[in-house]
Scaffold this motif. Structure first.
Motif, mmCIF file in Angstrom:
data_model
loop_
_atom_site.group_PDB
_atom_site.id
_atom_site.type_symbol
_atom_site.label_atom_id
_atom_site.label_comp_id
_atom_site.label_asym_id
_atom_site.label_seq_id
_atom_site.Cartn_x
_atom_site.Cartn_y
_atom_site.Cartn_z
ATOM 1 N N UNK A 190 12.481 16.823 87.297
ATOM 2 C CA UNK A 190 11.265 16.773 86.709
ATOM 3 C C UNK A 190 9.940 16.990 87.423
ATOM 4 N N UNK A 191 10.056 16.340 88.840
ATOM 5 C CA UNK A 191 9.001 16.426 89.630
ATOM 6 C C UNK A 191 8.646 17.925 90.256
ATOM 7 N N UNK A 192 10.045 18.842 90.362
ATOM 8 C CA UNK A 192 10.020 20.034 90.866
ATOM 9 C C UNK A 192 9.613 21.079 89.612
ATOM 10 N N UNK A 193 10.155 20.770 88.449
ATOM 11 C CA UNK A 193 9.965 21.815 87.167
ATOM 12 C C UNK A 193 8.649 21.676 86.713
ATOM 13 N N UNK A 194 8.359 20.229 85.873
ATOM 14 C CA UNK A 194 7.357 20.250 85.215
ATOM 15 C C UNK A 194 5.749 20.867 85.595
ATOM 16 N N UNK A 195 5.625 20.492 86.724
ATOM 17 C CA UNK A 195 4.260 21.130 87.450
ATOM 18 C C UNK A 195 4.085 22.466 87.576
ATOM 19 N N UNK A 196 5.437 23.122 88.029
ATOM 20 C CA UNK A 196 5.478 24.289 88.070
ATOM 21 C C UNK A 196 5.625 25.165 87.000
ATOM 22 N N UNK A 197 6.381 24.846 85.723
ATOM 23 C CA UNK A 197 6.635 25.380 84.661
ATOM 24 C C UNK A 197 5.661 25.218 83.424
ATOM 25 N N UNK A 198 5.170 23.958 83.462
ATOM 26 C CA UNK A 198 4.249 23.490 82.491
ATOM 27 C C UNK A 198 5.024 22.789 81.385
ATOM 28 N N UNK A 199 6.514 23.228 80.886
ATOM 29 C CA UNK A 199 7.223 22.958 80.089
ATOM 30 C C UNK A 199 8.580 23.097 80.565
ATOM 31 N N UNK A 200 9.647 22.236 80.169
ATOM 32 C CA UNK A 200 11.034 22.230 80.486
ATOM 33 C C UNK A 200 11.642 22.389 78.945
ATOM 34 N N UNK A 201 12.423 23.447 78.667
ATOM 35 C CA UNK A 201 13.318 23.437 77.445
ATOM 36 C C UNK A 201 14.735 22.764 77.771
ATOM 37 N N UNK A 202 14.730 21.486 77.272
ATOM 38 C CA UNK A 202 16.032 20.749 77.720
ATOM 39 C C UNK A 202 17.107 20.810 76.632
ATOM 40 N N UNK A 203 17.972 21.538 76.984
ATOM 41 C CA UNK A 203 19.122 21.962 75.873
ATOM 42 C C UNK A 203 19.896 20.812 75.833
ATOM 43 N N UNK A 204 20.182 20.037 76.825
ATOM 44 C CA UNK A 204 20.978 18.955 76.786
ATOM 45 C C UNK A 204 20.938 18.033 78.056
ATOM 46 N N UNK A 205 21.096 16.656 77.739
ATOM 47 C CA UNK A 205 20.969 15.874 78.982
ATOM 48 C C UNK A 205 22.054 14.998 79.135
ATOM 49 N N UNK A 206 22.734 15.013 80.387
ATOM 50 C CA UNK A 206 24.287 14.445 80.677
ATOM 51 C C UNK A 206 24.222 13.385 81.566
ATOM 52 N N UNK A 207 25.070 12.392 81.623
ATOM 53 C CA UNK A 207 25.335 11.220 82.359
ATOM 54 C C UNK A 207 25.910 11.378 83.710
ATOM 55 N N UNK A 208 26.086 12.338 84.083
ATOM 56 C CA UNK A 208 26.892 12.693 85.571
ATOM 57 C C UNK A 208 26.745 14.150 85.981
ATOM 58 N N UNK A 209 26.715 14.389 87.426
ATOM 59 C CA UNK A 209 26.370 15.495 88.011
ATOM 60 C C UNK A 209 27.584 16.314 87.576
ATOM 61 N N UNK A 210 28.710 16.011 87.521
ATOM 62 C CA UNK A 210 29.795 16.821 87.253
ATOM 63 C C UNK A 210 29.771 17.353 85.788
ATOM 64 N N UNK A 211 29.273 16.482 84.966
ATOM 65 C CA UNK A 211 29.177 17.054 83.706
ATOM 66 C C UNK A 211 28.211 18.208 83.532
ATOM 67 N N UNK A 212 27.002 17.955 84.263
ATOM 68 C CA UNK A 212 25.809 18.730 84.315
ATOM 69 C C UNK A 212 26.476 20.352 84.873
ATOM 70 N N UNK A 213 27.197 20.205 86.014
ATOM 71 C CA UNK A 213 28.074 21.177 86.639
ATOM 72 C C UNK A 213 28.738 21.963 85.575
ATOM 73 N N UNK A 214 29.731 21.392 84.872
ATOM 74 C CA UNK A 214 30.524 22.107 84.124
ATOM 75 C C UNK A 214 29.986 23.016 82.926
ATOM 76 N N UNK A 215 28.754 22.143 82.550
ATOM 77 C CA UNK A 215 27.967 22.635 81.218
ATOM 78 C C UNK A 215 27.122 23.938 81.782
ATOM 79 N N UNK A 216 26.617 23.838 82.971
ATOM 80 C CA UNK A 216 26.017 24.857 83.378
ATOM 81 C C UNK A 216 26.922 25.978 83.561
ATOM 82 N N UNK A 217 28.083 25.682 84.319
ATOM 83 C CA UNK A 217 28.963 26.711 84.649
ATOM 84 C C UNK A 217 29.485 27.747 83.404
ATOM 85 N N UNK A 218 29.366 26.928 82.178
ATOM 86 C CA UNK A 218 29.820 27.535 81.089
ATOM 87 C C UNK A 218 28.797 28.363 80.523
ATOM 88 N N UNK A 219 27.593 28.472 81.191
ATOM 89 C CA UNK A 219 26.707 29.579 80.606
ATOM 90 C C UNK A 219 25.768 29.037 79.818
#
Length: 206
Positions: free
Chosen positions: A106-135
């Motif tokens: 959030x500290x990196x994205x919000x000031x630069x982008x103004x908004x962040x379209x959050x498609x999904x919030x996940x509880x672990x790094x591995x879950x984020x990685x796998x979901x991002x890898x799915x495209x």
């Protein structure tokens, strides 16, 4: 991030030198770690981000770096440089609120982008990685968390016009709970750790 990618190595090194020592490692988000130390439930806490608490001592340990990643099949993955507008219009897969990784994202994205379209919030790094890898969307994670997936070609690191973001990794203790000799020795081992990864470095003296 610390619990999944740094502490297992530290615990393994400790057990080799102290085979009879018992170690219990609990992995939670930053908010939960702070609460556990404050409640005297654990001896040591390791957190991501800069936090203060009236009953806790927070010691800067290492510096980490955040990176933006995508699936190789994502529409932005083949671009030489991704613009801020493209990032603002993209969907994101992020960690949950209360996570040090989410705080840093959030500290990196919000000031630069103004908004962040959050498609999904996940509880672990591995879950984020796998979901991002799915495209499904872009991710913003520690380089520690994604360097294996990048080297295997599962994820790609995007070159963007975002400012570089380093974040602090810290050790937390309770100011009213003296550490026993075992915890002190383990903490000394962690302090002596010399990082070698491209996105990780020992914290400068402050």
């Amino acid at each position: 991030t610390i619990g999944e990618y740094l502490l297992p190595e530290q615990v393994s090194a400790w057990k080799r030198q102290h085979p009879l020592s018992q170690v219990q490692l609990e992995i939670s988000n930053t908010r939960s770690v702070l609460e556990a130390v404050a409640a005297f439930s654990v001896d040591l806490g390791f957190i991501e981000g800069s936090h203060t608490h009236p009953d806790l001592v927070v010691e800067h340990w290492l510096d980490d770096e955040m990176v933006v990643v995508a699936s190789p099949s994502h529409a932005l993955a083949q671009q030489q440089t991704v613009s801020v507008r493209q990032l603002a219009n993209a969907g994101w897969i992020l960690r949950e609120a209360g996570s040090g990784t989410r705080e840093a994202a959030d500290r990196l994205l919000i000031p630069a982008l103004g908004r962040v379209i959050v498609e999904m919030e996940l509880g672990s790094n591995e879950a984020v990685k796998r979901t991002v890898a799915s495209g499904l969307g872009l991710g913003c994670l520690s380089r520690l968390a994604v360097e294996d997936a990048i080297s295997q070609g599962v994820l790609v690191s995007l070159k963007t016009r975002l400012p570089r973001l380093r974040r602090a990794l810290a050790v937390v203790t309770h100011k009213n709970k003296p550490l026993g000799s075992t915890a002190q020795d383990f903490l000394a081992q962690c302090r002596a750790y010399a990082p070698s990864g491209p996105g990780l470095r020992r914290a400068s003296a402050r």
